[in-house]
Design an enzyme around this catalytic site. Structure first.
Site, PDB file in Angstrom:
ATOM      1  N   ASP A   1       0.875  -1.163   0.000  1.00  0.00           N
ATOM      2  CA  ASP A   1       0.000   0.000   0.000  1.00  0.00           C
ATOM      3  C   ASP A   1       0.929   1.234   0.000  1.00  0.00           C
ATOM      4  OD1 ASP A   1      -2.279   1.684   0.737  1.00  0.00           O
ATOM      5  OD2 ASP A   1      -1.401   1.694   2.746  1.00  0.00           O
TER       6      ASP A   1
ATOM      7  N   ASP B   1      -1.934  -0.314   5.735  1.00  0.00           N
ATOM      8  CA  ASP B   1      -2.298   0.288   7.024  1.00  0.00           C
ATOM      9  C   ASP B   1      -3.768   0.650   7.140  1.00  0.00           C
ATOM     10  OD1 ASP B   1      -2.214   2.457   5.147  1.00  0.00           O
ATOM     11  OD2 ASP B   1      -2.303   3.801   6.883  1.00  0.00           O
TER      12      ASP B   1
ATOM     13  N   ASP C   1       0.061   5.172   1.085  1.00  0.00           N
ATOM     14  CA  ASP C   1      -0.047   6.121   2.211  1.00  0.00           C
ATOM     15  C   ASP C   1      -0.090   5.389   3.546  1.00  0.00           C
ATOM     16  OD1 ASP C   1      -0.536   9.003   1.107  1.00  0.00           O
ATOM     17  OD2 ASP C   1      -1.660   7.658  -0.200  1.00  0.00           O
TER      18      ASP C   1
HETATM   19  O1  LIG Z   1      -4.456   3.085  -0.342  1.00  0.00           O
HETATM   20  P1  LIG Z   1      -3.537   4.181   0.102  1.00  0.00           P
HETATM   21  O2  LIG Z   1      -2.311   4.313  -0.744  1.00  0.00           O
HETATM   22  O3  LIG Z   1      -3.209   4.088   1.560  1.00  0.00           O
HETATM   23  O4  LIG Z   1      -4.390   5.506  -0.118  1.00  0.00           O
HETATM   24  C1  LIG Z   1      -5.489   5.810   0.750  1.00  0.00           C
HETATM   25  C2  LIG Z   1      -5.704   7.303   0.763  1.00  0.00           C
HETATM   26  O5  LIG Z   1      -4.430   7.861   1.072  1.00  0.00           O
HETATM   27  C3  LIG Z   1      -4.288   9.272   1.026  1.00  0.00           C
HETATM   28  O6  LIG Z   1      -4.929   9.833   2.160  1.00  0.00           O
HETATM   29  C4  LIG Z   1      -4.315   9.475   3.381  1.00  0.00           C
HETATM   30  O7  LIG Z   1      -2.960   9.983   3.399  1.00  0.00           O
HETATM   31  C5  LIG Z   1      -2.851  11.430   3.348  1.00  0.00           C
HETATM   32  C6  LIG Z   1      -1.378  11.783   3.265  1.00  0.00           C
HETATM   33  O8  LIG Z   1      -0.657  11.250   4.318  1.00  0.00           O
HETATM   34  C7  LIG Z   1      -3.554  12.027   4.575  1.00  0.00           C
HETATM   35  O9  LIG Z   1      -3.485  13.452   4.531  1.00  0.00           O
HETATM   36  C8  LIG Z   1      -5.031  11.571   4.596  1.00  0.00           C
HETATM   37  O10 LIG Z   1      -5.647  12.028   5.780  1.00  0.00           O
HETATM   38  C9  LIG Z   1      -5.098  10.040   4.549  1.00  0.00           C
HETATM   39  O11 LIG Z   1      -6.445   9.600   4.443  1.00  0.00           O
HETATM   40  C10 LIG Z   1      -4.807   9.824  -0.277  1.00  0.00           C
HETATM   41  O12 LIG Z   1      -4.740  11.234  -0.246  1.00  0.00           O
HETATM   42  C11 LIG Z   1      -6.199   9.322  -0.578  1.00  0.00           C
HETATM   43  O13 LIG Z   1      -6.613   9.784  -1.846  1.00  0.00           O
HETATM   44  C12 LIG Z   1      -6.149   7.795  -0.608  1.00  0.00           C
HETATM   45  O14 LIG Z   1      -7.418   7.265  -0.920  1.00  0.00           O
END
Ligand SMILES: O=P(O)(O)OC[C@H]1O[C@H](O[C@H]2O[C@H](CO)[C@@H](O)[C@H](O)[C@H]2O)[C@H](O)[C@@H](O)[C@@H]1O
Length: 368
Positions: free
Chosen positions: A112, A305, A114
Site C-alpha cells: 500500500d 495500514d 499512504d
Molecule cells: O491506499 P492508500 O495508498 O493508503 O491511499 C489511501 C488514501 O491515502 C491518502 O490519504 C491518506 O494519506 C494522506 C497523506 O498522508 C492524509 O493526509 C489523509 O488524511 C489520509 O487519508 C490519499 O490522499 C487518498 O486519496 C487515498 O485514498
C-alpha cells in the site's frame, strides 16, 4: 520485474541485528491459519446507511467509524496493545518464520502507499516517501515481483514512487498496469494497461468530483481529491466541529448516485463505483497474471495500514496462504497476521527480505 524461482531456505547471514532489536522481542508462535481474533462485523457506510436510526445518527456513526481509522493513543490502551501484539506479532520479530514459510515458494510483494511507504501527513499532495524507502522498494523489485496497491490514482502514486519496474494498482485496484518490461507487456502498446473494471464510471466520477468541489468549498480545510475511478474527501485539515457539516454535504451529493458507494479511511471519505472490485480483487488479479492463480508455489506478502487493505488481508486468509502485515501503532480490528509499527519498520522489513535473498543467492553461488 524479475520473477525467479529462487528459494530462500538457508539461514540468514549478514543481517544487522540492530535492525531486529528496534522492536521488542515478542515471544509467541507463528499465527496459524484460523488463529485470528474474532472481530465484530465492520460497520461500513453501507451498514450504517441501511441500519435503523435517523439521519443525524447515521452521520455520527459514519464519523465515529472514520475517527477509529486514525485513533489517538491513551495510556489505558497499553494492556490492549500488549494483547493485540501477541496476536499480531511484529513481522520483524517473526521474519525467520516468514522466510521458513516461503521455502519452495515465490514471494510476491504487495505494498500500500499512504501510511505504509510514506508517513501520514496533513497535506495529501506532500506525502513523499524517503529516498531510502525508494531504494528498499527498488531492491525488493529486483528479487520479487512487486506491486503498489493504492487508493490514489495510478498516475499520482507513480509520481510519488517513481519506479517503472513495479506493478501499479491505483484507485483501490480499479486501474492496474504492469511494468513496461513486465511479462504482460504487449508489444506496440505503451500503455500495457492490464485491468480497468470501472471504465464506464469515469463520466459519473468526474461529475461528482465537480459537484463535491463546489459544495465543500466553503468549509475551510476540506479537500476533494480526484483519484480517477474514485474520489477522496479529506477531513484531516477541517476543524472537527465542522466534520458533520462536511459529511452531510458529501451525503447530499452522493445520494443522487445510487451506483456509487461511500467507504471511509484515515480521516477521509471515499466515493467509489459500487462494483465488487477492491484491493483484494487486485491482489488476486495480479497473482493470476503472474501465473499463480491456484498455485501453492507462491507466498504473497501484503503490507498495508488502511481499512481498504483489509480486503486484501481477507483474501490471503481465505486462501490460507501468504502473509498479511498491518502497519499500525494502535490495536485495530484486522485480518492481517502480523504487524509493523510505521513506514520505517516497513523499510527494515523490505531490507531484510532483500538481504535474505542476496545471501541465499551468494551461498548457492559459492556451493557451485
Ligand atoms: O491506499 P492508500 O495508498 O493508503 O491511499 C489511501 C488514501 O491515502 C491518502 O490519504 C491518506 O494519506 C494522506 C497523506 O498522508 C492524509 O493526509 C489523509 O488524511 C489520509 O487519508 C490519499 O490522499 C487518498 O486519496 C487515498 O485514498
Amino acid at each position: 520485474m524479475t520473477n525467479q524461482n529462487v528459494i530462500i531456505s538457508e539461514p540468514r547471514s549478514g543481517f544487522d541485528s540492530s535492525v531486529l532489536s528496534l522492536t521488542p522481542a515478542i515471544p509467541g508462535p507463528l499465527p496459524q491459519p484460523g488463529r485470528f481474533i474474532a472481530v465484530p462485523a465492520k460497520k461500513s457506510f453501507k451498514n450504517i446507511e441501511s441500519g435503523a436510526g435517523d439521519h443525524a445518527a447515521r452521520i455520527t456513526a459514519l464519523l465515529d467509524s472514520m475517527r477509529a481509522s486514525s485513533p489517538t493513543r491513551r495510556s489505558s490502551e497499553t494492556e490492549n496493545i500488549k494483547s493485540w501484539i501477541a496476536h499480531h506479532p511484529s513481522a520483524l520479530n517473526m521474519f525467520d518464520e516468514i522466510i521458513k514459510a516461503s521455502k519452495g515458494k515465490q514471494i510476491v510483494v504487495f505494498l500500500d502507499y499512504d501510511g505504509t511507504l510514506s508517513p501520514i501527513v496533513d497535506d495529501p499532495d506532500k506525502a513523499f516517501m524517503t529516498s531510502e524507502m525508494r531504494e528498499a522498494v527498488r531492491d525488493t523489485a529486483k528479487y520479487f515481483p512487486t506491486a503498489i496497491v493504492s487508493g490514489r490514482c495510478r498516475a499520482k502514486v507513480f509520481n510519488f514512487v517513481k519506479l517503472s519496474e513495479l506493478y501499479y494498482a491505483g484507485s483501490h485496484g480499479m486501474d492496474i498496469k504492469a511494468p513496461a518490461r513486465g511479462r504482460n507487456y504487449r508489444k506496440g502498446n505503451n500503455q500495457a494497461v492490464l485491468c480497468q473494471p470501472a471504465r464506464e464510471y469515469l463520466p459519473m466520477i468526474d461529475e461528482v468530483y465537480k459537484s463535491l468541489v463546489e459544495k465543500t468549498k466553503s468549509i475551510p480545510g476540506a479537500k476533494v481529491e480526484n483519484n480517477k475511478f474514485c474520489l477522496s474527501v479529506h477531513f484531516r485539515r477541517v476543524d472537527e466541529k465542522r466534520w458533520t457539516e462536511l459529511a452531510e454535504q458529501v451525503k447530499l451529493v452522493t445520494k443522487k448516485y445510487p451506483r456509487l458507494r461511500l467507504t471511509q479511511g484515515r480521516k477521509v471519505l471515499e466515493i467509489r463505483p459500487s462494483i465488487k472490485w477492491d484491493k483484494g480483487n487486485a491482489l488476486e488479479f495480479l497473482l493470476e497474471s503472474l501465473g499463480y492463480a491456484n498455485s501453492n508455489d507462491v507466498l504473497p506478502i501484503y503490507i498495508g495500514d488502511d481499512r481498504t487493505d483489509e480486503d486484501a488481508f481477507k483474501i490471503l486468509r481465505n486462501r490460507g496462504q501468504g502473509c498479511g502485515i498491518l502497519v499500525s501503532k494502535s490495536p485495530k480490528e484486522t485480518n492481517a497476521s502480523y504487524s509493523l509499527q510505521e513506514p520505517l519498520e516497513v523499510m527494515y522489513f523490505l531490507n531484510l527480505l532483500v538481504e535474505g535473498k542476496r545471501s541465499s543467492l551468494q551461498q548457492r553461488f559459492q556451493r557451485k
